[in-house]
Design a protein around this motif. Structure first.
Motif, PDB file in Angstrom:
ATOM      1  N   ASP A  84      26.703  24.577 -17.152  1.00 19.14           N
ATOM      2  CA  ASP A  84      26.380  26.423 -17.804  1.00 19.14           C
ATOM      3  C   ASP A  84      28.187  26.251 -17.291  1.00 19.14           C
ATOM      4  OD1 ASP A  84      24.795  26.903 -18.751  1.00 19.14           O
ATOM      5  OD2 ASP A  84      23.357  27.104 -15.801  1.00 19.14           O
ATOM      6  N   ASP A 126      18.341  23.334 -24.890  1.00 17.26           N
ATOM      7  CA  ASP A 126      19.198  23.495 -26.553  1.00 17.26           C
ATOM      8  C   ASP A 126      19.841  24.300 -26.573  1.00 17.26           C
ATOM      9  OD1 ASP A 126      16.945  21.931 -27.849  1.00 17.26           O
ATOM     10  OD2 ASP A 126      15.139  23.784 -27.863  1.00 17.26           O
ATOM     11  N   GLN A 127      20.567  25.400 -25.410  1.00 15.41           N
ATOM     12  CA  GLN A 127      21.712  26.484 -26.011  1.00 15.41           C
ATOM     13  C   GLN A 127      22.574  25.966 -25.515  1.00 15.41           C
ATOM     14  OE1 GLN A 127      20.637  28.879 -22.737  1.00 15.41           O
ATOM     15  NE2 GLN A 127      22.472  30.755 -22.618  1.00 15.41           N
ATOM     16  N   HIS A 128      22.927  24.709 -24.155  1.00 16.23           N
ATOM     17  CA  HIS A 128      23.859  23.850 -24.130  1.00 16.23           C
ATOM     18  C   HIS A 128      24.425  23.292 -25.530  1.00 16.23           C
ATOM     19  CE1 HIS A 128      23.444  24.245 -19.629  1.00 16.23           C
ATOM     20  NE2 HIS A 128      23.620  25.418 -20.150  1.00 16.23           N
ATOM     21  N   THR A 169      23.127  24.120 -28.737  1.00 17.44           N
ATOM     22  CA  THR A 169      23.954  25.410 -29.581  1.00 17.44           C
ATOM     23  C   THR A 169      25.472  25.240 -29.382  1.00 17.44           C
ATOM     24  OG1 THR A 169      21.355  25.986 -29.934  1.00 17.44           O
ATOM     25  CG2 THR A 169      23.735  27.072 -30.733  1.00 17.44           C
ATOM     26  N   GLN A 170      25.639  25.746 -27.405  1.00 12.48           N
ATOM     27  CA  GLN A 170      27.070  26.553 -27.842  1.00 12.48           C
ATOM     28  C   GLN A 170      28.034  24.743 -27.727  1.00 12.48           C
ATOM     29  OE1 GLN A 170      25.600  27.592 -24.145  1.00 12.48           O
ATOM     30  NE2 GLN A 170      26.078  29.677 -24.297  1.00 12.48           N
TER      31      GLN A 170
END
Length: 982
Positions: free
Chosen positions: A558, A607-609, A611-612
């Motif tokens: 993060d 998935d969020q990481h 995508t970023q």
């Protein structure tokens, strides 16, 4: 064309026409005849079991026999046709075709016929002397990948001058007949072939070796020869009239010759030797005994006959470790002119980066070493790694493409053009290619393909790539990194900054080795001014400590994503405000930090990481961020499927590569090697002379040191050139003498020598004097690493050296024939032998006269002025010599300071600084002398020069230097003597 050339060309055309007829008849007439006799070779329908049984059990009326013959004919024809299909593309590309199991005879016949036809057409490896390759340029689509055919260098406008016929070397220097041994093959009239117009490597191999398919051996053996026009054989397709080619003759080719057993080859007293090749006891002109001091390069006598696991690290020298780790070359089918990767998969560019890092670290330790200390040699594993890396490293190619890319950025900027976006690059032995995303016209000296999607540059333009100018331009493509090697042993590089995200899949160990190699090459890359490597979940690895690598725990992704997002926003804003179309254009036009960040992710992210990271990476994002992942749950456009350590598939191009690898063992060895270079020097440091111990006034003391500066040199502070030491001319040398303390050379040799072979012969002589009593395999691994025909090359080189050195007055050769180990005659000495004899008791207990005589032996930096890549085996020997030279100059300077001979101290320090310009020990000696000789201004100017030099070389000043400078700067006056003079 000369008469001989016309005859050769006519013979080649006739042979080619005959081969074409045989091929056409075999491939066309035979299947036609078989079809007319028996019809098609396959049945109209598949017979059942009853039909087969009936056919096999009924009486044969001859039809079964005929059918069997027809089937055998079809099988034979198909085997030969397959061999031709394999040989044709290999011959066109100038490489050896892969071997087909059980079809060796068919392949040999097919190779003979195909090569004869191509020789008639003057393409492939049979290209005629003086004629560039006739290969035409392929179109390379933007979304496709194919190697581009080589671009031949410009042909000479005039034919090179014809050299005199090679020296008749059928006799020894003493008039005796020829000598031949299993190590040293001498058939001088066949070992050198002068190229005439119409010659081909194919024909030369056929004439000299009775096998035209052995042309790669001639190419390998001739690769190091400097030709009359100043060039070397780098492309087997191109040979020129007047060139001298070395034809390596194997022992099996010399059945009628006498093997060398060390016995006399002539009657009488001409040659004296024993059965084992050792010098006869009757030879009395031997070297005075010298007790050798322990050295960094070799610490024991020859231990080649002992098992490696029985030896301690101190008992192994680098060449012995090489022999223990590699042995002789056994791949008889290899025709590679150079080795492009280690056995573990490290490529030439990565190896060059590691060696450059090692050299820099050792130079830093040499600068900061105290008197009496020595650099720490690597252990056995590190030494083995260094030997293999030096064998593979190609610093010249790395420098070539680095300069080429920077000068390309400069040229395009001067033309107000944006650098093209590059997705990949390919480095072959004869050219460098950039594969573009969109077509663009190439600026000179680059050449583009017909569709302008590939730009090419050949090494013959390297002279136009000025190094000083290239250094002032930023690296335009810092994201380029080697991913592997194609079928032609060319390096394949991807620009990950453009690609954005690369997915790696396969066996865990192979994938890890692939990603470790990526990280290591980025960490040592000379193609980037700076690069940041971020390792996510690489806790098990030990990255190279170059200041470019950091590790991030998966739990902190993060924070990493937030940092990358902020950086990407700044970069995008700057690019948009500047009007640049890409990061590459912004990097070459605008000032600022555009350091790419390569994120290697070896774990699964949510998935969020992902995508970023996907949004941040890639050229379109203008963020200078790339991501490499081995997460098998993710897919993308660009991927590398590592099937094994020797095979990988690059998608979307679908090309097969040998992936670059750095496995755990190699990584640990390289890490240990770098750690040894970073280790504190070993040995007890000798205390330096303090300022309070130096007399304030200069005394009347004779300046009897060897370097005498003129007034202008003293005032300007320039380092003087070292004079030629007295007594070093060939006329005053009784026996051959090997010079190592400067540019390597041999003087006093009276035998015949082809000038183009001088450099090779000198290197062999240097090896033998530094590492006496070594076996041939050790010499092969040191001087000709990776050569398939290294033993044949060594045989030619050693016999060339033997003829050049000549014979001792007793009749024994200065390089005695041998069947075991090589060793020079005791009368052959080197300047390093003399140095060690003068300083047998160490600098501190040696008389000043002997110290001065030792310094007189030094002409320049040891083993300097040689071609890049040669003498790579001697690095630790060079470090040893430099350390001893510096210590002697320091000892002379301190003795002069104690006696008030400040000018003598200054001369001694300057003498040593020419050998090791960054040595702070000698700089302190020079400052102390200047304190007593000069004004405060001159002392402060010298301090400024030292600080500038430290900034240029990198690293901080030593504590001793800082303390001396502070003491000088605190003083209000230099000395009372200086005040009176002012």
């Amino acid at each position: 064309m000369t008469g001989s050339g016309q005859h050769a060309r006519g013979s080649e055309v006739l042979r080619g026409l005959l081969a074409l007829f045989v091929l056409s008849s075999t491939l066309g007439a035979i299947p036609y005849g078989l079809w007319r006799i028996g019809g098609r070779p396959w049945p109209s329908e598949i017979p059942n079991l009853d039909e087969v049984t009936t056919a096999l059990t009924r009486p044969d009326d001859g039809s079964m026999f005929i059918s069997a013959l027809l089937i055998a004919g079809w099988i034979g024809w198909a085997a030969f046709a397959l061999a031709v299909l394999v040989e044709v593309p290999a011959a066109l590309r100038g490489v050896r075709a892969p071997k087909i199991p059980a079809l060796g005879a068919q392949q040999r016949v097919a190779a003979l016929l195909v090569s004869a036809v191509l020789g008639m057409l003057a393409v492939g490896p049979a290209a005629m002397a003086g004629s560039p390759s006739a290969a035409t340029t392929m179109l390379v689509a933007a979304d496709d990948w194919r190697p581009v055919p080589p671009v031949p260098p410009a042909e000479l406008e005039t034919e090179p001058p014809v050299r005199d016929a090679p020296l008749d070397e059928s006799e020894n220097s003493d008039g005796t007949g020829p000598e031949t041994d299993t190590h040293d093959l001498e058939e001088a009239d066949q070992s050198i072939h002068r190229v005439e117009r119409g010659d081909t490597l194919w024909d030369i191999a056929g004439d000299q070796l009775d096998d035209p398919t052995r042309w790669p051996e001639i190419a390998e053996a001739s690769a190091d020869t400097i030709q009359p026009d100043g060039r070397r054989l780098t492309n087997p397709d191109l040979i020129y009239p007047g060139w001298n080619l070395t034809v390596p003759i194997e022992v099996s080719d010399l059945g009628q010759h006498v093997p060398d057993t060390g016995e006399a080859t002539t009657s009488g007293d001409d040659m004296v030797g024993s059965d084992d090749g050792t010098p006869s006891a009757s030879v009395t002109d031997a070297r005075p005994p010298v007790e050798p001091q322990p050295t960094m390069a070799a610490r024991a006598e020859d231990c080649e006959d002992s098992a490696p696991d029985e030896l301690s690290p101190d008992e192994l020298s680098p060449d012995e470790l090489s022999q223990a780790g590699h042995g002789e070359e056994t791949d008889a089918d290899s025709d590679v002119l150079g080795v492009v990767r280690t056995t573990a998969g490290v490529g030439a560019l990565l190896a060059a980066g590691v060696i450059a890092l090692l050299t820099t670290r050792r130079a830093l330790r040499q600068r900061h070493r105290k008197a009496g200390q020595r650099l720490v040699p690597p252990g056995p594993a590190g030494t083995a790694a260094e030997i293999e890396l030096r064998h593979v490293a190609d610093p010249m190619s790395l420098d070539f493409i680095n300069r080429a890319l920077r000068m390309l950025a400069r040229d395009l900027a001067q033309q107000h053009r944006a650098p093209p976006t590059v997705r990949a690059a390919r480095l072959a032995h004869d050219q460098f290619e950039l594969h573009l995303v969109t077509p663009a016209k190439a600026p000179e000296p680059w050449i583009s393909t017909d569709d302008d999607t590939v730009w090419m540059l050949t090494p013959d333009v390297v002279g136009s790539l000025v190094a000083d100018e290239a250094e002032h331009w930023p690296a335009p493509y810092p994201g380029l990194v080697t991913i592997g090697h194609d079928a032609d042993d060319a390096h394949i590089l991807l620009d990950l900054e453009h690609i954005g995200m690369l997915h790696v899949s396969g066996n865990d160990d192979n994938v890890r080795a692939f990603m470790t190699a990526l990280a290591a090459e980025y960490a040592t890359s000379g193609l980037a001014d700076d690069v940041q490597i971020t390792l996510v979940d690489h806790a098990g690895s030990q990255p190279l400590q170059t200041g470019r690598t950091r590790r991030v725990d998966p739990q902190d992704v993060d924070i990493l994503v937030q940092e990358l997002t902020a950086r990407a926003h700044i970069n995008r804003t700057l690019v948009q405000e500047s009007g640049a179309s890409s990061l590459t254009e912004a990097r070459t036009r605008l000032e600022g930090e555009w350091t790419p960040e390569i994120v290697l992710v070896a774990t699964q992210l949510n998935d969020q990481h992902w995508t970023q990271l996907a949004r941040l990476s890639g050229q379109r994002a203008h963020a200078a961020i790339a991501v490499v992942t081995n997460d098998s749950t993710r897919r993308g456009e660009w991927s590398v499927r590592v099937a094994s350590a020797d095979e990988a598939i690059l998608e979307p191009w679908g090309i097969t590569l040998r992936p670059q690898q750095m496995n755990r063992v190699t990584q640990q060895r390289v890490t240990d090697l770098i750690a040894s270079a970073d280790a504190e020097p070993a040995g007890a440091a000798k205390a330096e002379l303090g300022l309070h111990e130096i007399p304030l006034d200069e005394r009347e003391y004779p300046a009897d040191l060897t370097v005498h500066l003129s007034g202008s040199e003293q005032e300007s502070g320039r380092t003087p050139r070292l004079p030629q030491p007295s007594g070093m001319t060939a006329a005053r040398v009784e026996h051959p003498r090997i010079l190592l303390l400067g540019e390597p050379d041999v003087i006093g040799a009276v035998g015949p020598l082809d000038p183009s072979k001088r450099g090779q012969a000198v290197q062999v002589a240097a090896y033998l004097v530094l590492r006496p009593g070594r076996r041939g395999v050790a010499m092969d691994e040191a001087i000709w690493p990776g050569r398939r025909q290294a033993s044949a090359t060594r045989a030619t080189a050693v016999s060339t050296l033997r003829r050049w050195l000549g014979a001792h007055p007793s009749g024994q050769a200065y390089l005695p024939p041998t069947t075991s180990t090589y060793e020079l005659h005791p009368a052959v000495r080197s300047d390093w032998d003399d140095w060690r004899e003068l300083l047998r008791d160490g600098p501190q207990t040696t008389s000043t006269g002997n110290l001065e005589r030792a310094v007189e032996l030094v002409r320049a930096r040891p083993l300097s002025g040689v071609r890049s890549g040669s003498y790579a085996w001697a690095d630790m020997h060079v470090q040893e010599m430099i350390a001893e030279i510096v210590d002697v100059c320091h000892e002379l300077a301190e003795r002069a300071l104690r006696n008030g001979d400040f000018r003598g101290a200054q001369r001694a320090a300057l003498r040593g600084l020419e050998i090791e310009p960054g040595c702070e020990l000698l700089w302190r000696d020079r400052l102390k002398a200047e304190m007593r000789l000069g004004t405060r201004a001159s002392v402060l100017a010298l301090i400024a020069k030292l600080r500038d030099l430290a900034d240029e070389l990198g690293g901080d000043l030593e504590d001793e230097s800082v303390a001396l400078i502070e003491e000088i700067e605190r003083s209000s006056t230099v000395t009372s003597h200086t005040q009176a003079r002012s």
